[in-house]
Write a protein that holds these residues in place. Structure first.
Motif, PDB file in Angstrom:
ATOM      1  N   ASP A  22     -32.703 -13.822   2.143  1.00 39.70           N
ATOM      2  CA  ASP A  22     -33.270 -15.182   2.104  1.00 39.70           C
ATOM      3  C   ASP A  22     -33.773 -15.503   0.699  1.00 39.70           C
ATOM      4  OD1 ASP A  22     -34.000 -16.801   4.896  1.00 39.70           O
ATOM      5  OD2 ASP A  22     -33.589 -14.682   5.208  1.00 39.70           O
ATOM      6  N   ILE A  73     -32.084  -6.656   2.100  1.00 38.94           N
ATOM      7  CA  ILE A  73     -32.450  -6.553   3.524  1.00 38.94           C
ATOM      8  C   ILE A  73     -32.375  -7.937   4.176  1.00 38.94           C
ATOM      9  CG2 ILE A  73     -33.932  -4.526   3.208  1.00 38.94           C
ATOM     10  CD1 ILE A  73     -36.371  -6.434   3.541  1.00 38.94           C
ATOM     11  N   GLY A  74     -32.365  -7.911   5.518  1.00 36.42           N
ATOM     12  CA  GLY A  74     -32.414  -9.167   6.258  1.00 36.42           C
ATOM     13  C   GLY A  74     -31.052  -9.661   6.688  1.00 36.42           C
ATOM     14  N   SER A  75     -30.911 -10.965   6.624  1.00 36.23           N
ATOM     15  CA  SER A  75     -29.725 -11.655   7.126  1.00 36.23           C
ATOM     16  C   SER A  75     -28.427 -11.078   6.554  1.00 36.23           C
ATOM     17  CB  SER A  75     -29.851 -13.128   6.757  1.00 36.23           C
ATOM     18  OG  SER A  75     -28.598 -13.753   6.677  1.00 36.23           O
ATOM     19  N   SER A  76     -27.368 -11.151   7.372  1.00 36.22           N
ATOM     20  CA  SER A  76     -26.079 -10.570   6.975  1.00 36.22           C
ATOM     21  C   SER A  76     -25.302 -11.443   5.986  1.00 36.22           C
ATOM     22  CB  SER A  76     -25.216 -10.378   8.222  1.00 36.22           C
ATOM     23  OG  SER A  76     -24.964 -11.632   8.842  1.00 36.22           O
ATOM     24  N   ARG A  77     -25.811 -12.619   5.681  1.00 35.25           N
ATOM     25  CA  ARG A  77     -25.084 -13.614   4.888  1.00 35.25           C
ATOM     26  C   ARG A  77     -24.391 -13.022   3.663  1.00 35.25           C
ATOM     27  NH1 ARG A  77     -30.667 -16.812   3.720  1.00 35.25           N
ATOM     28  NH2 ARG A  77     -30.701 -16.571   5.973  1.00 35.25           N
TER      29      ARG A  77
END
Lengths: 226, 467
Positions: A22, A73-77
């Protein structure tokens, strides 16, 4: 995919851990349907701050990003990798990468080089002492050179081979078409109960009423209007 | 030596073992798709002149980008509208099943597929969304992938992957009545950290897990990614089978019996070895809330905002310092003294019917605090919305002063208009408290539906016990 063997360019020290996707690219930029043109979106919120490292002219043409642990880390975008790539980064160095981000890098000709946090700290020091300093990443030798310092990095053999040759994953997999077909024959025999999405089965159709924003004095007003 | 659950599912999907350090080729049973991470994959397929190998193993919906009001009117955001029509065009061109906005089965990918019975034990399930780990609650191996991999799955129905390591997360003993699945997973993430699960599949085990409903199990597996693990799993049992029975895509008749017989084998053998193991006592848990800007920065609700000096590790200390500054919090402030502006109940973590029932139970006959700017209740899928309306939950929410919305990801990720403004503080049942996640400058505290509902009543972070 473009090949990557050696790269010389400006190193950028990003002294932050847990850089999530993000931060790399906010969700608002994910509405696009193209794969390129994300360079302005990279680190969008942080770049509003004049003190942010990429806003210093010496680092503006960064090619190699040196970041803290747990990068991506986080969203796969995958847009996160596209944004880094579009900006000009072909290499990200960190002591630890999130799994999905790591997988996404190699598919776009970007190297995620892993080195111990002590090496990262040393690179930060060197890059801050002389902003705009050039670094060289040698994928064949698995080394990063910055001034007189040569540091080894880790990269999986298979990823390295693909990056150095610019191979396309789908082509590589389709060389094993026979194996896939054999698996599918076994699957039909052994797991006949596995679901198929077509024909589409579902509960009876029902109309979905459209929600409305409430009206009246008590209401705080439309979200977008604040 | 025996095998773990994850190893069994891997073995049953192995197309080809990788040689010389090459990854394995793994067969994918089902891919879920949505508007945000698919357009470039369809475009890649088109440019290469390929077609999906098994269109009947794909299913799409619209969730990330969709508005949660006025869904019957033209979308005022042109870029969003284009992305949605692009998905519709792509699905039509390639023959992919789509549940678009307005359809009764539309909703967050991780909510609609289990309800249709498409998520079943022992499957491999992928989606261009990191919360695909949700489906692991059924004993499936399910994980998020990037857009290049979405294209790869469409073209080959496989993925190249290195085997994961396995980690057992044991939650022993009985869960206290006021502790929910969300509290369990937030406590786990605080314990092992946002990178603790990296490279692992987590298997949640123990009595406290076995006692959970499917909705609660999905909440836990959903946030495996926040612990750094791509996938989390729970062995299927009678609770799983009862949930699946008679769902639209569940096997019928003899095939059901055959499936259940296979599903019963999907558990970790007694003599299997995990690569790592973590144990928590359920009795020690209490409602959990995050104070910082990554999901590992959480504390029990009875605690206080920590000080950077509390962290021995220099990197964590620096992260805490940044987080306190961003969140506008003073070290030492009791969590219960933190006032919030907005309450968000929804997302693939906590937008299912049981979550809505818990929130409604607490809100029933009450009004939101005057200091609370907005309470947004967003069901994870349209079927959940219909179910909630059948149970009269929508009335309770509206009487409480909450907004009852259409299904979608909504304020979890701030892609549609449901966003916070700079400095606005939310308590949110979603999964990420990253900087700017819920809108530029947004400040997010992650919590369970019960804590979110109680907070909406008192205006400061609270549990139902405080009411």
């Amino acid at each position: 995919m473009e090949k990557l063997t050696t790269l010389t360019g400006t190193g950028v020290p990003l002294r932050r851990s847990n850089v999530d996707t993000d931060q790399i690219i906010p969700a608002v930029f994910l509405k696009r349907v193209t794969r390129t043109g994300f360079d302005d979106a990279l680190f969008y919120a942080w770049r509003r701050n004049p003190d942010f490292v990429l806003n210093k002219p010496e680092y503006a043409d960064g090619r190699i990003l040196v970041a803290g642990p747990d990068f991506g880390i986080g969203s796969s975008r995958e847009h996160a990798v596209w944004a880094l790539h579009d900006y000009g980064f072909r290499v990200v160095i960190a002591s630890r990468f999130a799994d999905i981000f790591y997988g996404n890098t190699a598919k776009n000709g970007v190297l995620a080089a892993i080195m111990p946090q002590e090496s990262v700290e040393l690179l930060w020091k060197l890059l801050e002492e002389e902003p705009g300093r050039q670094m060289t990443v040698d994928l064949g030798q698995r080394t990063v050179t910055c001034g007189d310092v040569v540091l080894p990095f880790e990269v999986n053999d298979y990823v390295r081979w693909r990056l150095m040759n610019g191979y396309d994953d789908i082509d590589l997999t389709l060389q094993h078409e026979d194996d896939i077909a054999a698996y599918e024959a076994m699957r039909a025999e052994r797991f006949p109960f596995k679901p198929k999405t077509i024909p589409a089965l579902h509960e009876p159709d029902q109309a979905i009423e459209s929600a409305r924003e409430p009206q009246g004095d008590e209401w705080a007003g439309p979200i977008g209007a604040r | 030596m025996g095998m773990t659950l994850a190893e069994k599912v891997w073995a049953d999907h192995l197309v080809r073992k990788g040689d010389d350090g090459a990854p394995d080729l793994l067969y994918i049973d089902l891919m879920l798709m949505h508007e945000v991470t698919s357009p470039q994959a369809f475009e890649g397929l088109r440019l290469a002149g390929r077609t999906p190998r098994h269109v009947d193993q794909l299913v799409a919906t619209e969730d990330h980008n969709t508005p949660t009001v006025d869904i019957d009117r033209p979308n005022p955001d042109e870029t969003s509208a284009t992305q949605l029509t692009t998905l519709e065009r792509n699905c039509k061109e390639f023959g992919v099943r789509l549940h678009p906005l307005g359809d009764a089965d539309q909703g967050i990918v991780h909510a609609f597929a289990p309800m249709l019975g498409l998520t079943q034990p022992g499957m491999t399930i992928v989606c261009g969304d990191s919360h695909t780990s949700t489906h692991g609650a059924f004993g499936a191996l399910a994980f998020g992938i990037g857009t290049s991999e979405v294209e790869h799955v469409m073209a080959t129905q496989t993925l190249s992957l290195k085997p994961f390591k396995t980690m057992a997360i044991n939650i022993e003993g009985d869960l206290p009545a006021d502790v929910s699945a969300k509290d369990i997973i937030l406590a786990i993430i605080a314990k092992i950290g946002t990178g603790g699960g990296q490279g692992y599949v987590l298997e949640y085990r123990g009595k406290a897990i076995e006692q959970l409903s499917m909705d609660a199990r999905m909440t836990i597996c959903n946030m495996s990614i926040e612990a750094g693990a791509r996938a989390g799993m729970i062995a299927p049992d009678e609770t799983t089978f009862a949930y699946l029975k008679d769902r639209p895509h569940a096997p019928q008749g003899e095939l059901w019996d055959q499936a259940v017989e296979y599903w019963r084998t999907l558990k970790t053998d007694d003599d299997a070895q995990f690569d790592a193991e973590v144990t928590l006592r359920a009795e020690d848990l209490e409602p959990f809330v995050t104070w910082g800007t990554n999901p590992g920065q959480g504390v029990p609700i009875s605690g206080s905002v920590p000080a950077p000096e509390d962290f021995a590790d220099a990197t964590e200390r620096a992260a805490a310092e940044r987080a306190l500054d961003y969140m506008g919090l003073e070290a030492g402030t009791p969590i219960r003294d933190i006032p919030v502006d907005t309450v968000f109940i929804g997302s693939c973590t906590n937008g299912r019917i049981e979550d809505l029932r818990i929130a409604a139970e607490i809100m029933k006959g009450r009004r939101k605090a005057d200091s609370i700017h907005r309470v947004l209740v967003v069901p994870a899928s349209s079927r959940i919305r219909l179910q909630a309306e059948e149970e009269g939950l929508d009335r309770i929410f509206k009487d409480f002063g909450a907004e009852w919305r259409n299904a979608g990801c909504s304020m979890c990720l701030g892609m549609n208009p449901d966003k916070l403004v700079v400095g606005e503080r939310s308590i949110s049942t979603s999964n990420r408290n990253f900087e700017g996640r819920q809108g530029k400058g947004s400040r997010t505290h992650l919590a369970s539906p019960a804590v979110a509902a109680a907070t909406a009543i008192r205006g400061t972070i609270s549990t139902p016990a405080d009411l």
